[in-house]
Design a protein around this motif. Sequence first.
Motif, PDB file in Angstrom:
ATOM      1  N   ALA A  96       0.847  -1.195   0.000  1.00  0.00           N
ATOM      2  CA  ALA A  96       0.000   0.000   0.000  1.00  0.00           C
ATOM      3  C   ALA A  96       0.879   1.240   0.000  1.00  0.00           C
ATOM      4  CB  ALA A  96      -0.917   0.003   1.221  1.00  0.00           C
ATOM      5  N   VAL A  97       0.493   2.191  -0.818  1.00  0.00           N
ATOM      6  CA  VAL A  97       1.150   3.496  -0.853  1.00  0.00           C
ATOM      7  C   VAL A  97       0.125   4.529  -0.421  1.00  0.00           C
ATOM      8  CG1 VAL A  97       2.280   5.218  -2.301  1.00  0.00           C
ATOM      9  CG2 VAL A  97       2.719   2.785  -2.691  1.00  0.00           C
ATOM     10  N   VAL A  98       0.397   5.197   0.678  1.00  0.00           N
ATOM     11  CA  VAL A  98      -0.561   6.113   1.295  1.00  0.00           C
ATOM     12  C   VAL A  98       0.027   7.521   1.327  1.00  0.00           C
ATOM     13  CG1 VAL A  98      -1.943   6.584   3.353  1.00  0.00           C
ATOM     14  CG2 VAL A  98      -1.381   4.214   2.746  1.00  0.00           C
ATOM     15  N   ALA A  99      -0.769   8.496   0.919  1.00  0.00           N
ATOM     16  CA  ALA A  99      -0.375   9.902   0.994  1.00  0.00           C
ATOM     17  C   ALA A  99      -1.609  10.730   1.323  1.00  0.00           C
ATOM     18  CB  ALA A  99       0.263  10.357  -0.316  1.00  0.00           C
ATOM     19  N   ASP A 100      -1.431  12.031   1.470  1.00  0.00           N
ATOM     20  CA  ASP A 100      -2.551  12.889   1.859  1.00  0.00           C
ATOM     21  C   ASP A 100      -3.661  12.896   0.816  1.00  0.00           C
ATOM     22  OD1 ASP A 100      -1.308  13.549   4.231  1.00  0.00           O
ATOM     23  OD2 ASP A 100      -0.448  15.413   3.465  1.00  0.00           O
ATOM     24  N   THR A 101      -3.292  12.840  -0.462  1.00  0.00           N
ATOM     25  CA  THR A 101      -4.276  12.840  -1.534  1.00  0.00           C
ATOM     26  C   THR A 101      -3.986  11.682  -2.487  1.00  0.00           C
ATOM     27  OG1 THR A 101      -2.992  14.234  -3.052  1.00  0.00           O
ATOM     28  CG2 THR A 101      -4.371  15.361  -1.418  1.00  0.00           C
ATOM     29  N   ASP A 102      -4.980  11.336  -3.287  1.00  0.00           N
ATOM     30  CA  ASP A 102      -4.796  10.280  -4.281  1.00  0.00           C
ATOM     31  C   ASP A 102      -3.701  10.658  -5.280  1.00  0.00           C
ATOM     32  OD1 ASP A 102      -6.825   8.944  -3.032  1.00  0.00           O
ATOM     33  OD2 ASP A 102      -8.317   9.273  -4.613  1.00  0.00           O
ATOM     34  N   GLU A 103      -3.667  11.932  -5.675  1.00  0.00           N
ATOM     35  CA  GLU A 103      -2.686  12.368  -6.657  1.00  0.00           C
ATOM     36  C   GLU A 103      -1.263  12.244  -6.105  1.00  0.00           C
ATOM     37  OE1 GLU A 103      -6.610  13.748  -7.512  1.00  0.00           O
ATOM     38  OE2 GLU A 103      -5.359  14.062  -5.709  1.00  0.00           O
ATOM     39  N   GLU A 104      -1.077  12.627  -4.864  1.00  0.00           N
ATOM     40  CA  GLU A 104       0.252  12.507  -4.255  1.00  0.00           C
ATOM     41  C   GLU A 104       0.658  11.044  -4.130  1.00  0.00           C
ATOM     42  OE1 GLU A 104       0.254  16.504  -1.409  1.00  0.00           O
ATOM     43  OE2 GLU A 104      -0.376  14.574  -0.593  1.00  0.00           O
ATOM     44  N   ALA A 105      -0.303  10.186  -3.813  1.00  0.00           N
ATOM     45  CA  ALA A 105       0.001   8.760  -3.676  1.00  0.00           C
ATOM     46  C   ALA A 105       0.400   8.159  -5.016  1.00  0.00           C
ATOM     47  CB  ALA A 105      -1.204   8.021  -3.098  1.00  0.00           C
ATOM     48  N   VAL A 106      -0.266   8.554  -6.093  1.00  0.00           N
ATOM     49  CA  VAL A 106       0.075   8.038  -7.419  1.00  0.00           C
ATOM     50  C   VAL A 106       1.499   8.441  -7.787  1.00  0.00           C
ATOM     51  CG1 VAL A 106      -0.433   8.248  -9.880  1.00  0.00           C
ATOM     52  CG2 VAL A 106      -2.290   7.909  -8.246  1.00  0.00           C
ATOM     53  N   ALA A 107       1.862   9.667  -7.506  1.00  0.00           N
ATOM     54  CA  ALA A 107       3.222  10.123  -7.807  1.00  0.00           C
ATOM     55  C   ALA A 107       4.242   9.369  -6.960  1.00  0.00           C
ATOM     56  CB  ALA A 107       3.331  11.629  -7.561  1.00  0.00           C
ATOM     57  N   TYR A 108       3.924   9.152  -5.696  1.00  0.00           N
ATOM     58  CA  TYR A 108       4.824   8.421  -4.806  1.00  0.00           C
ATOM     59  C   TYR A 108       4.953   6.957  -5.254  1.00  0.00           C
ATOM     60  CZ  TYR A 108       6.863   6.888  -0.329  1.00  0.00           C
ATOM     61  OH  TYR A 108       7.674   6.365   0.642  1.00  0.00           O
ATOM     62  N   ALA A 109       3.856   6.373  -5.683  1.00  0.00           N
ATOM     63  CA  ALA A 109       3.890   4.988  -6.157  1.00  0.00           C
ATOM     64  C   ALA A 109       4.781   4.852  -7.382  1.00  0.00           C
ATOM     65  CB  ALA A 109       2.480   4.507  -6.472  1.00  0.00           C
ATOM     66  N   ARG A 110       4.743   5.843  -8.257  1.00  0.00           N
ATOM     67  CA  ARG A 110       5.602   5.815  -9.444  1.00  0.00           C
ATOM     68  C   ARG A 110       7.069   5.856  -9.021  1.00  0.00           C
ATOM     69  NH1 ARG A 110       3.648  10.043 -11.687  1.00  0.00           N
ATOM     70  NH2 ARG A 110       1.898   8.933 -12.622  1.00  0.00           N
ATOM     71  N   GLU A 111       7.368   6.658  -8.025  1.00  0.00           N
ATOM     72  CA  GLU A 111       8.739   6.742  -7.510  1.00  0.00           C
ATOM     73  C   GLU A 111       9.169   5.412  -6.887  1.00  0.00           C
ATOM     74  OE1 GLU A 111      10.862   8.891  -3.686  1.00  0.00           O
ATOM     75  OE2 GLU A 111       9.236   9.948  -4.711  1.00  0.00           O
ATOM     76  N   ILE A 112       8.268   4.789  -6.139  1.00  0.00           N
ATOM     77  CA  ILE A 112       8.588   3.502  -5.511  1.00  0.00           C
ATOM     78  C   ILE A 112       8.835   2.436  -6.570  1.00  0.00           C
ATOM     79  CG2 ILE A 112       7.629   1.626  -4.109  1.00  0.00           C
ATOM     80  CD1 ILE A 112       6.161   3.833  -2.512  1.00  0.00           C
ATOM     81  N   GLY A 113       7.995   2.414  -7.603  1.00  0.00           N
ATOM     82  CA  GLY A 113       8.153   1.429  -8.667  1.00  0.00           C
ATOM     83  C   GLY A 113       9.528   1.505  -9.304  1.00  0.00           C
ATOM     84  N   ARG A 114      10.011   2.715  -9.538  1.00  0.00           N
ATOM     85  CA  ARG A 114      11.338   2.866 -10.131  1.00  0.00           C
ATOM     86  C   ARG A 114      12.432   2.511  -9.140  1.00  0.00           C
ATOM     87  NH1 ARG A 114      11.257   5.107 -15.032  1.00  0.00           N
ATOM     88  NH2 ARG A 114      13.424   5.809 -14.944  1.00  0.00           N
ATOM     89  N   GLY A 115      12.144   2.645  -7.846  1.00  0.00           N
ATOM     90  CA  GLY A 115      13.116   2.219  -6.842  1.00  0.00           C
ATOM     91  C   GLY A 115      13.192   0.712  -6.729  1.00  0.00           C
ATOM     92  N   LEU A 116      12.051   0.049  -6.892  1.00  0.00           N
ATOM     93  CA  LEU A 116      12.023  -1.409  -6.805  1.00  0.00           C
ATOM     94  C   LEU A 116      12.630  -2.069  -8.040  1.00  0.00           C
ATOM     95  CD1 LEU A 116       8.413  -1.980  -5.379  1.00  0.00           C
ATOM     96  CD2 LEU A 116      10.569  -2.226  -4.151  1.00  0.00           C
ATOM     97  N   VAL A 117      12.473  -1.433  -9.182  1.00  0.00           N
ATOM     98  CA  VAL A 117      12.958  -2.007 -10.440  1.00  0.00           C
ATOM     99  C   VAL A 117      14.005  -1.061 -11.032  1.00  0.00           C
ATOM    100  CG1 VAL A 117      12.339  -2.848 -12.730  1.00  0.00           C
ATOM    101  CG2 VAL A 117      10.744  -3.139 -10.827  1.00  0.00           C
TER     102      VAL A 117
END
Length: 459
Positions: free
Chosen positions: A278-299
């Motif tokens: 789960a990727v949680v942030a204050d807003t859905d938009e912030e979470a989507v951006a954070y998830a994109r960052e995590i994806g590039r960190g994982l791969v």
Amino acid sequence: MSGTPTHRPRQVHLAAQLPGIHNVTVWSDPRSESQIAIESFVRLARTAERGKFDFFFLAEGLRLREHRCRIYDLDIAGRPENLTMLAALAAVTTHLGLAATVNATFNEPYEVARRFATLDRLSGGRAAWNVVTSHDAFTGENFRRGGFLPEADRYGRAAEFLSVARTLWDSWADGDLRADAAAGEFVRAGAGRFAHHGPHFDIAGRFTTPPGPQGHPVVIQSGESDAGREFAASDADVVFSKHNRLGPARDFYRDVKRRLARYGRAPDELKILPTANAVVADTDEEAVAYAREIGRGLVSPQTAIAHLEAVWGRDLSGYDPDGPLPDVEPEDDAHFLKGHSVFRRGRAGTARKWRELAEERGLSIRELVIEVGGRPTFVGSPRTVADAIDHFVRTEGADGFVLVPHLTPGGLDDVVDRVVPLLQEKGVFREDYTGTTLRDHLGLPAGARNPNEEKENTA
């Protein structure tokens, strides 16, 4: 006057996993701490217990992976042995279940049964065993057995292994441990006596360790094949599922649950828990951006190429990870990434599906690998994530989730502090523990019998 009857909504079960295999933790993130120090395990376990989670799970790899005959150092390595670590965590937690993967191919029932009975006693009834098998000679080399067991036989050995373990746990009856000073008797004469004669194990003797409060530790299984699903329906208490997308998850859920009846089991006697993050942030938009960052960190770029080589079975080092998929066809060679089970079967079909997905969505190699293996399950504000988890369980995609945080050891904090209170508000997650054992948390019957033996005795 009686009021209108109310129906309790389906309850969500949550567990936590400290990542130990596969590229599921961003160990290169500056906020990430040690992946092997006990302090990291303690912090994550205590966070899970603060969130009233059912259990804390440790996976296991029995050999360092290799890529092109060199250590595959893109994932973490050096993880301490599971049961030893969980024994230490039993001393710093009070209610949280403690689950470990232990391999049924490269161990013996007596030793494993004794270690789990000990953990169940140390923890006051919180032990769980994820029963896994191993298929390859590569891992077997660490045990000087090579590929001694045909793959077709591995579930047969695992089922018998589990049956023997239950025989050992059942070899002590209530009251066998007497410690009667007046009679000069510490244990009853028949305590611990057992005998098992089967195709894989032929043993008889005395089991040294009385079972813990659960009788039998909770049994977890994670097979996806037809044989694995049948094994889960007949013998498991919990199933780990890889299906964390709702459509495939519902299909898997229905298939496994329908198999329970033939073994005289009710649907609630087996919990199906997909792994998720789960990727949680204050807003859905912030979470989507954070998830994109995590994806590039994982791969990373190197990870993307290594995963593609594992599927294509050929050297792809000359390809740009941010470019299109190779135009060459896969070769039948599974030796690029050894010790990694994810891409071991159906690689030609996997390559075809990956190519179709990449062409349909215009994905680069790295974007594709992120999409198929590194994309978070739940992304959004605390309310969005809580609603999504509740909907998944309420519509019978799962009974709950094993959450795998992307950061160690603080990656679970947002879920516990911001999502769990909303699930509690919905009435779908416990406010506090109401029992002391892991079976209590999961709503499972006591494990104080060997079901296979009972069937034989009543036939």
